[in-house]
Each structure stands twice: as C-alpha cells, then as structure tokens.
Scaffold this motif. Structure first.
Motif, PDB file in Angstrom:
ATOM      1  N   LEU A   6       0.701  -1.238  -0.096  1.00  0.00           N
ATOM      2  CA  LEU A   6       0.043   0.022   0.184  1.00  0.00           C
ATOM      3  C   LEU A   6       0.946   1.301   0.108  1.00  0.00           C
ATOM      4  O   LEU A   6       0.556   2.183  -0.577  1.00  0.00           O
ATOM      5  N   TRP A   7       2.031   0.923   0.569  1.00  0.00           N
ATOM      6  CA  TRP A   7       3.126   2.305   0.486  1.00  0.00           C
ATOM      7  C   TRP A   7       3.355   2.559  -0.681  1.00  0.00           C
ATOM      8  O   TRP A   7       3.597   3.761  -1.082  1.00  0.00           O
ATOM      9  N   TRP A   8       3.805   1.468  -1.575  1.00  0.00           N
ATOM     10  CA  TRP A   8       4.224   1.693  -3.010  1.00  0.00           C
ATOM     11  C   TRP A   8       3.030   2.215  -3.843  1.00  0.00           C
ATOM     12  O   TRP A   8       3.177   3.137  -4.594  1.00  0.00           O
ATOM     13  N   MET A   9       1.746   1.955  -3.350  1.00  0.00           N
ATOM     14  CA  MET A   9       0.500   2.157  -4.218  1.00  0.00           C
ATOM     15  C   MET A   9       0.435   3.722  -4.059  1.00  0.00           C
ATOM     16  O   MET A   9       0.081   4.617  -4.954  1.00  0.00           O
ATOM     17  N   ARG A  10       0.445   4.180  -2.597  1.00  0.00           N
ATOM     18  CA  ARG A  10       0.344   5.386  -2.299  1.00  0.00           C
ATOM     19  C   ARG A  10       1.218   6.476  -3.220  1.00  0.00           C
ATOM     20  O   ARG A  10       0.725   7.336  -3.616  1.00  0.00           O
ATOM     21  N   ARG A  11       2.467   5.986  -3.456  1.00  0.00           N
ATOM     22  CA  ARG A  11       3.444   6.854  -4.462  1.00  0.00           C
ATOM     23  C   ARG A  11       3.119   6.793  -5.693  1.00  0.00           C
ATOM     24  O   ARG A  11       3.471   7.615  -6.700  1.00  0.00           O
ATOM     25  N   ARG A  12       2.195   5.834  -6.071  1.00  0.00           N
ATOM     26  CA  ARG A  12       1.864   5.678  -7.472  1.00  0.00           C
ATOM     27  C   ARG A  12       0.274   6.071  -7.983  1.00  0.00           C
ATOM     28  O   ARG A  12      -0.034   5.755  -8.961  1.00  0.00           O
ATOM     29  N   VAL A  13      -0.210   6.968  -6.979  1.00  0.00           N
ATOM     30  CA  VAL A  13      -1.504   7.176  -7.246  1.00  0.00           C
ATOM     31  C   VAL A  13      -1.458   8.409  -8.347  1.00  0.00           C
ATOM     32  O   VAL A  13      -0.786   9.328  -8.540  1.00  0.00           O
ATOM     33  N   ALA A  14      -2.515   8.284  -9.447  1.00  0.00           N
ATOM     34  CA  ALA A  14      -2.474   9.094 -10.534  1.00  0.00           C
ATOM     35  C   ALA A  14      -3.456  10.356  -9.902  1.00  0.00           C
ATOM     36  O   ALA A  14      -4.586  10.267 -10.093  1.00  0.00           O
ATOM     37  N   VAL A  15      -3.019  11.319  -9.349  1.00  0.00           N
ATOM     38  CA  VAL A  15      -3.662  12.263  -8.570  1.00  0.00           C
ATOM     39  C   VAL A  15      -4.451  13.104  -9.355  1.00  0.00           C
ATOM     40  O   VAL A  15      -5.756  13.389  -9.068  1.00  0.00           O
ATOM     41  N   ASP A  16      -4.166  13.228 -10.611  1.00  0.00           N
ATOM     42  CA  ASP A  16      -4.866  14.069 -11.508  1.00  0.00           C
ATOM     43  C   ASP A  16      -6.252  13.546 -11.943  1.00  0.00           C
ATOM     44  O   ASP A  16      -6.936  13.835 -12.580  1.00  0.00           O
ATOM     45  N   ARG A  17      -6.393  12.003 -11.639  1.00  0.00           N
ATOM     46  CA  ARG A  17      -7.561  11.475 -11.966  1.00  0.00           C
ATOM     47  C   ARG A  17      -8.529  11.911 -10.774  1.00  0.00           C
ATOM     48  O   ARG A  17      -9.813  11.191 -11.068  1.00  0.00           O
ATOM     49  N   PHE A  18      -8.205  12.442  -9.748  1.00  0.00           N
ATOM     50  CA  PHE A  18      -9.194  12.312  -8.765  1.00  0.00           C
ATOM     51  C   PHE A  18      -9.633  13.975  -8.549  1.00  0.00           C
ATOM     52  O   PHE A  18      -8.553  14.799  -8.411  1.00  0.00           O
ATOM     53  N   SER A  19     -10.912  14.227  -8.585  1.00  0.00           N
ATOM     54  CA  SER A  19     -11.349  15.594  -8.319  1.00  0.00           C
ATOM     55  C   SER A  19     -12.051  15.683  -6.880  1.00  0.00           C
ATOM     56  O   SER A  19     -12.381  16.793  -6.535  1.00  0.00           O
ATOM     57  N   ARG A  20     -11.995  14.663  -6.380  1.00  0.00           N
ATOM     58  CA  ARG A  20     -12.584  14.671  -4.789  1.00  0.00           C
ATOM     59  C   ARG A  20     -11.961  13.583  -4.030  1.00  0.00           C
ATOM     60  O   ARG A  20     -11.508  12.632  -4.616  1.00  0.00           O
ATOM     61  N   ARG A  21     -12.240  13.517  -2.892  1.00  0.00           N
ATOM     62  CA  ARG A  21     -11.654  12.477  -2.057  1.00  0.00           C
ATOM     63  C   ARG A  21     -12.373  11.094  -2.357  1.00  0.00           C
ATOM     64  O   ARG A  21     -13.805  11.169  -2.537  1.00  0.00           O
ATOM     65  N   ARG A  22     -11.454  10.159  -2.642  1.00  0.00           N
ATOM     66  CA  ARG A  22     -12.012   8.612  -2.623  1.00  0.00           C
ATOM     67  C   ARG A  22     -11.360   7.675  -1.462  1.00  0.00           C
ATOM     68  O   ARG A  22      -9.960   8.084  -1.290  1.00  0.00           O
TER      69      ARG A  22
END
Length: 252
Positions: free
Chosen positions: A116-132
């Motif tokens: 999950l720590w690796w996944m946290r670093r690889r989140v495509a933040v630009d795909r999110f307009s609100r909290r998920r």
C-alpha cells in the motif's frame, strides 16, 4: 564499510553500494522519497539505527546530501548528481532480477503495508477531483482490511477505518494483488478469473485501472515473463526433420 583493498572501480563502487539495504535506500530516494520517516515506512524491516548509519555513509561518500529544513519540519535527503546517476544501475538490477531471479513471491515478502505504501506513491492524483476511499480486503494478510484515502492534496494509508464513506472495495488474496502490481499478472486477467473483485459504482470500477500508474517494474517483469514463455515454446518444439537437397532426393 567493507574495504576490499583493490584499486579497481568495481571494488570502489561495491564498497559504497554493496552493503545490506543500501541499494534499496537508493531505490527509495530515486522514487522521490525525501524524509527519514518515509524511508522507514518503505523499508520497515530495517532498524532506525542502521538506516541512520547508511544515510550518513551515503552522505559522506557524496551519493546524497542532507538538507536542513525550517523549524518544525523534517530535514530532506536528496541525491547528488552521482546518486541520480545510479538510476541506470537500479534499472539494470531490476531487469536482471525480473529475467533471472523473480519467481513467485515468498510468504515473508507479502507485506500489505509495503504494498500500500508503494501504491500510495503511484496514485494518479490528476484522476481524482474529490476524496476517494479505497478499502482493501486482503486474504492471507496479517490484518484483513486496509484503507487508502486519496485526497487531491494528500494520500494516506490507514490501518483503521478512516470514518469516510468507502467508494471502492477491492477483495483479493494478498499474493494475487502483489503479482498484479508487479506485472506478473494483469488486472484484467485477475478480474476475469475472479481472483480480484472490485465492488463500487460502475464508473469507478471501470476507472480503477487508471487510478494508479502501477509499479515502475511492472513492464520489465511482464516483458521478462514473455521472453521466458517464448524460450519455453522454442525448446518444446521438436527439431525439424533434415531435408535432402533436390539432387539427392532424385538420386535416391
């Protein structure tokens, strides 16, 4: 630091990089991890004392520099040009490992927090307009349920329910999800075979594969697997029968 007593560039490089954990520290720093606590989270089986010693040694040898921060903020560790040049070495180690040393995961390697720590670093933040909020139900993990809270301004790994509405529930064996993350199995194949189940709004289920940029090693691992399959197919084919030249066939 172990000194080999040999006047050789390989020996000098090995004196700096061949100690236990050092290459993984370099891997983390190349992934833009800057703070001590973040390094510790990415290397949870390494003691704080040893991490401190290794960072000090890398600073002394000119691989990284320690930058003081303003009061109340942690200092930063930044790779020098010499350290950034190690990206090529890390890439080559990853390619070699994927081709020759990367079999199925060992049980001791299936740490959900590291994943999950690796996944946290690889989140495509630009795909999110609100909290998920993504809830992970990992069968075979020490603790079954984990959460990843993705906010455009912050991303958190939670071991307790974050008390926000859950948008997506991902259910899978921890081994399966590790293999998907690292390219040994595609997410599409895993979902088609019901190895991974995604429960959420239809639009979120369709978008889930784009929420992450996935592991930087996934493409290398996938290519190595394809090469091994091709080699096995080539070895399993029976040898072609020897054909006689036309003149010999007529004569016989």
């Amino acid at each position: 630091m172990h000194l080999y007593g040999q006047y050789c560039p390989v020996a000098r490089a090995a004196e700096i990089l061949a100690d236990r954990w050092t290459v993984l520290i370099i891997r983390e720093l190349l992934a833009d991890v800057k703070h001590f606590n973040e390094l510790e989270r990415g290397l949870p089986h390494m003691s704080r004392t040893l991490l401190t010693e290794r960072l000090r040694r890398l600073e002394q040898t000119g691989v990284l520099e320690r930058r003081s921060a303003s009061r109340g903020k942690p200092c930063e560790y930044r790779l020098t040009p010499a350290g950034r040049e190690l990206q090529r070495l890390i890439d080559l180690l990853g390619e070699w490992g994927a081709r020759w040393a990367f079999g199925p995961p060992r049980p001791s390697e299936l740490d959900p927090i590291i994943l999950l720590w690796w996944m946290r670093r690889r989140v495509a933040v630009d795909r999110f307009s609100r909290r998920r909020v993504i809830q992970f139900e990992f069968r075979g993990a020490p603790q079954r349920t984990y959460w990843l809270v993705v906010d455009p301004n912050d991303i958190s790994v939670c071991l307790k329910h974050p008390r926000f509405d859950v948008d997506m529930i991902v259910t899978a064996n921890i081994m399966t999800f590790y293999q998907v993350w690292l390219g040994r199995l595609t997410l599409l194949d895993a979902t088609r075979k019901n190895l991974i189940h995604l429960d959420g709004a239809p639009a979120d289920v369709r978008a889930f594969p784009t929420w992450f940029t996935w592991s930087p090693m996934a493409e290398t691992v996938c290519a190595a697997q394809a090469d091994r399959r091709t080699a096995r197919i080539g070895q399993s084919r029976p040898p072609r029968p020897e054909t006689k030249p036309l003149a010999r066939r007529i004569a016989s």
